[in-house]
Each structure stands twice: as structure tokens, then as C-alpha cells.
Design a protein around this motif. Structure first.
Motif, PDB file in Angstrom:
ATOM      1  N   SER A  39     -36.028 -27.731-104.472  1.00 50.24           N
ATOM      2  CA  SER A  39     -36.483 -28.095-103.130  1.00 50.24           C
ATOM      3  C   SER A  39     -37.197 -26.896-102.522  1.00 50.24           C
ATOM      4  N   LEU A  40     -38.160 -27.162-101.649  1.00 51.91           N
ATOM      5  CA  LEU A  40     -38.990 -26.108-101.080  1.00 51.91           C
ATOM      6  C   LEU A  40     -39.096 -26.292 -99.575  1.00 51.91           C
ATOM      7  N   ARG A  41     -38.996 -25.183 -98.874  1.00 53.76           N
ATOM      8  CA  ARG A  41     -39.277 -25.163 -97.433  1.00 53.76           C
ATOM      9  C   ARG A  41     -40.281 -24.053 -97.212  1.00 53.76           C
ATOM     10  N   TRP A  42     -41.472 -24.398 -96.731  1.00 55.52           N
ATOM     11  CA  TRP A  42     -42.607 -23.489 -96.623  1.00 55.52           C
ATOM     12  C   TRP A  42     -42.728 -22.960 -95.208  1.00 55.52           C
ATOM     13  N   ASP A  43     -43.100 -21.694 -95.075  1.00 53.86           N
ATOM     14  CA  ASP A  43     -43.384 -21.068 -93.783  1.00 53.86           C
ATOM     15  C   ASP A  43     -42.183 -21.149 -92.836  1.00 53.86           C
ATOM     16  N   VAL A  44     -41.052 -20.612 -93.290  1.00 56.23           N
ATOM     17  CA  VAL A  44     -39.821 -20.656 -92.492  1.00 56.23           C
ATOM     18  C   VAL A  44     -39.754 -19.454 -91.555  1.00 56.23           C
ATOM     19  N   PRO A  45     -39.055 -19.576 -90.428  1.00 56.06           N
ATOM     20  CA  PRO A  45     -38.925 -18.447 -89.500  1.00 56.06           C
ATOM     21  C   PRO A  45     -37.999 -17.365 -90.063  1.00 56.06           C
ATOM     22  N   GLU A  46     -38.019 -16.204 -89.439  1.00 54.90           N
ATOM     23  CA  GLU A  46     -37.181 -15.081 -89.865  1.00 54.90           C
ATOM     24  C   GLU A  46     -35.697 -15.439 -89.825  1.00 54.90           C
ATOM     25  N   ALA A  76     -49.516 -37.755-106.591  1.00 52.03           N
ATOM     26  CA  ALA A  76     -50.489 -36.723-106.960  1.00 52.03           C
ATOM     27  C   ALA A  76     -50.097 -36.061-108.276  1.00 52.03           C
ATOM     28  N   TYR A  77     -51.073 -35.887-109.142  1.00 51.26           N
ATOM     29  CA  TYR A  77     -50.798 -35.235-110.417  1.00 51.26           C
ATOM     30  C   TYR A  77     -50.957 -33.723-110.319  1.00 51.26           C
ATOM     31  N   ARG A  78     -51.684 -33.253-109.315  1.00 54.71           N
ATOM     32  CA  ARG A  78     -51.851 -31.813-109.120  1.00 54.71           C
ATOM     33  C   ARG A  78     -50.673 -31.260-108.328  1.00 54.71           C
ATOM     34  N   PRO A  79     -50.302 -29.993-108.578  1.00 51.76           N
ATOM     35  CA  PRO A  79     -49.168 -29.412-107.850  1.00 51.76           C
ATOM     36  C   PRO A  79     -49.486 -29.239-106.368  1.00 51.76           C
ATOM     37  N   ARG A  80     -48.451 -29.385-105.555  1.00 49.03           N
ATOM     38  CA  ARG A  80     -48.601 -29.204-104.106  1.00 49.03           C
ATOM     39  C   ARG A  80     -48.692 -27.721-103.751  1.00 49.03           C
ATOM     40  N   ARG A  81     -47.907 -26.888-104.442  1.00 48.23           N
ATOM     41  CA  ARG A  81     -47.912 -25.437-104.229  1.00 48.23           C
ATOM     42  C   ARG A  81     -47.947 -24.733-105.583  1.00 48.23           C
ATOM     43  N   ILE A  82     -48.622 -23.588-105.615  1.00 51.87           N
ATOM     44  CA  ILE A  82     -48.649 -22.746-106.804  1.00 51.87           C
ATOM     45  C   ILE A  82     -48.188 -21.357-106.372  1.00 51.87           C
ATOM     46  N   LEU A  83     -47.165 -20.853-107.031  1.00 53.37           N
ATOM     47  CA  LEU A  83     -46.609 -19.540-106.722  1.00 53.37           C
ATOM     48  C   LEU A  83     -46.872 -18.600-107.897  1.00 53.37           C
ATOM     49  N   GLU A  84     -47.629 -17.533-107.657  1.00 53.06           N
ATOM     50  CA  GLU A  84     -47.914 -16.554-108.704  1.00 53.06           C
ATOM     51  C   GLU A  84     -46.756 -15.563-108.805  1.00 53.06           C
ATOM     52  N   ARG A  85     -46.404 -15.224-110.027  1.00 52.40           N
ATOM     53  CA  ARG A  85     -45.276 -14.318-110.249  1.00 52.40           C
ATOM     54  C   ARG A  85     -45.499 -12.977-109.574  1.00 52.40           C
ATOM     55  N   SER A  86     -46.707 -12.445-109.627  1.00 52.16           N
ATOM     56  CA  SER A  86     -46.970 -11.126-109.063  1.00 52.16           C
ATOM     57  C   SER A  86     -46.912 -11.117-107.541  1.00 52.16           C
ATOM     58  N   ALA A  87     -46.999 -12.289-106.896  1.00 52.89           N
ATOM     59  CA  ALA A  87     -47.013 -12.355-105.432  1.00 52.89           C
ATOM     60  C   ALA A  87     -45.664 -12.745-104.841  1.00 52.89           C
ATOM     61  N   ILE A  88     -44.681 -13.044-105.676  1.00 51.47           N
ATOM     62  CA  ILE A  88     -43.369 -13.482-105.183  1.00 51.47           C
ATOM     63  C   ILE A  88     -42.468 -12.273-104.984  1.00 51.47           C
ATOM     64  N   ARG A 116     -47.310 -13.903-100.702  1.00 56.38           N
ATOM     65  CA  ARG A 116     -48.555 -13.549-100.003  1.00 56.38           C
ATOM     66  C   ARG A 116     -48.387 -13.575 -98.485  1.00 56.38           C
ATOM     67  N   GLY A 117     -47.262 -13.021 -98.008  1.00 54.51           N
ATOM     68  CA  GLY A 117     -47.005 -12.919 -96.579  1.00 54.51           C
ATOM     69  C   GLY A 117     -46.381 -14.158 -95.951  1.00 54.51           C
ATOM     70  N   THR A 118     -46.199 -15.217 -96.698  1.00 54.51           N
ATOM     71  CA  THR A 118     -45.589 -16.439 -96.180  1.00 54.51           C
ATOM     72  C   THR A 118     -44.135 -16.501 -96.618  1.00 54.51           C
ATOM     73  N   ARG A 119     -43.247 -16.687 -95.646  1.00 58.24           N
ATOM     74  CA  ARG A 119     -41.818 -16.837 -95.971  1.00 58.24           C
ATOM     75  C   ARG A 119     -41.572 -18.257 -96.447  1.00 58.24           C
ATOM     76  N   LEU A 120     -40.836 -18.372 -97.532  1.00 61.86           N
ATOM     77  CA  LEU A 120     -40.476 -19.687 -98.045  1.00 61.86           C
ATOM     78  C   LEU A 120     -39.068 -19.636 -98.596  1.00 61.86           C
ATOM     79  N   GLU A 121     -38.484 -20.796 -98.726  1.00 59.76           N
ATOM     80  CA  GLU A 121     -37.150 -20.903 -99.307  1.00 59.76           C
ATOM     81  C   GLU A 121     -37.190 -21.904-100.444  1.00 59.76           C
ATOM     82  N   LEU A 122     -36.555 -21.542-101.528  1.00 60.94           N
ATOM     83  CA  LEU A 122     -36.421 -22.406-102.690  1.00 60.94           C
ATOM     84  C   LEU A 122     -34.946 -22.719-102.870  1.00 60.94           C
ATOM     85  N   ALA A 123     -34.623 -23.980-103.054  1.00 62.87           N
ATOM     86  CA  ALA A 123     -33.235 -24.384-103.293  1.00 62.87           C
ATOM     87  C   ALA A 123     -33.151 -24.975-104.692  1.00 62.87           C
TER      88      ALA A 123
END
Length: 148
Positions: A39-46, A76-88, A116-123
Motif C-alpha cells: 500500500s502507498l500513501r504519497w506526499d504525507v505530512p511530517e 491501467a497497465y502502466r505503473p502509477r508510481r516509479i521509485l528509483e533506488r538511488s532516490a529512495i 526526490r523530496g516527497t515524503r511517502l509511506e509504504l505499507a
């Protein structure tokens, strides 16, 4: 009467076709292997929000030096989000609290990250978390990786 039966038959056929395409999409995403429920939550507060809002259930797939995240309830067959290893950057981990326990899978662990400066949470499950952290730490030489 015949018109009503024809309309009902068409509606049932469209629903069955939609469910088939939905299942086929999931199968095609998982075909290449390296997938896990996430599960993903994008752009979460501090400050952690435990209301359970903003979570999207999905499937993540390892693809080289990136993770492709797909919404489960989408065609959709394309991914909604792409996370690069070097940017995590992993900022921390916690267990679901409050209403989050209802919004997430029962054995989920929440990982707070910066991408890349965006806070996110992965469950994800504990097993998936172990694999994810191992994937992050297995970066090629020269890549900066921050795993808390």
C-alpha cells in the motif's frame, strides 16, 4: 420482455469481461516475478497521520534499479508510481496505529521514505519489508543508499 433480457445479458457479459480483464492485468504484472503487495500513501505530512486516509492498495514490482507501483483497483497497465533506488531514503518504520489498522493489511509494517523530496509511506508485510530493504542495500557500488 425480450429487450429487458437482452439488456441484462449485455450488462452481465460486460461485468464478466471487466472482471476477466482486471484479473488478466494482475496476472501480466506478476508474470515477470519480483512482485509484492504494497500500500502507498504519497506526499504525507511530517507528523504521522493515523486516520487511515490516503492509502492506496497496490502491487509493487522490482524492475532493475526501480520499483514500479501499480494500483490494484485499476485497468491501467502502466505503473502509477516509479521509485528509483538511488532516490529512495528510508526515514523510519512503524506499525499501523488507529484507523490505519483497518485501512491496511493485517500484518503490515509502515516504512516512511523520501523520494526526490516527497515524503511517502509504504505499507507491506514483514517478509516484503525484508526483501525491500535488502534490495535497497544491494545497490551497485557508487550509489548512495540511506536505509534507517
Amino acid at each position: 420482455m425480450v429487450l429487458a433480457l437482452t439488456v441484462c445479458g449485455i450488462v452481465v457479459a460486460l461485468v464478466v469481461l471487466g472482471l476477466f480483464v482486471f484479473g488478466l492485468r494482475r496476472r501480466l504484472i506478476q508474470r515477470s516475478g519480483g512482485t509484492f503487495d504494497c500500500s502507498l500513501r504519497w506526499d504525507v505530512p511530517e507528523k504521522p497521520d493515523t486516520s487511515g486516509k490516503g492509502w492506496s492498495y497496490g502491487v509493487a514490482r522490482y524492475n532493475g534499479d526501480r520499483i514500479e507501483w501499480y494500483r490494484v483497483f485499476s485497468y491501467a497497465y502502466r505503473p502509477r508510481r516509479i521509485l528509483e533506488r538511488s532516490a529512495i531514503e528510508v526515514a523510519g518504520r512503524r506499525v499501523p496505529d488507529g484507523e490505519e489498522e483497518l485501512a491496511l493489511l493485517s500484518d503490515a509494517v509502515i516504512l516512511t521514505c523520501l523520494h526526490r523530496g516527497t515524503r511517502l509511506e509504504l505499507a507491506m508485510s514483514e517478509d516484503a519489508l525484508t526483501g525491500f530493504l535488502a534490495w535497497l542495500e544491494a545497490a551497485p557500488p557508487g550509489q548512495r543508499v540511506n536505509v534507517a
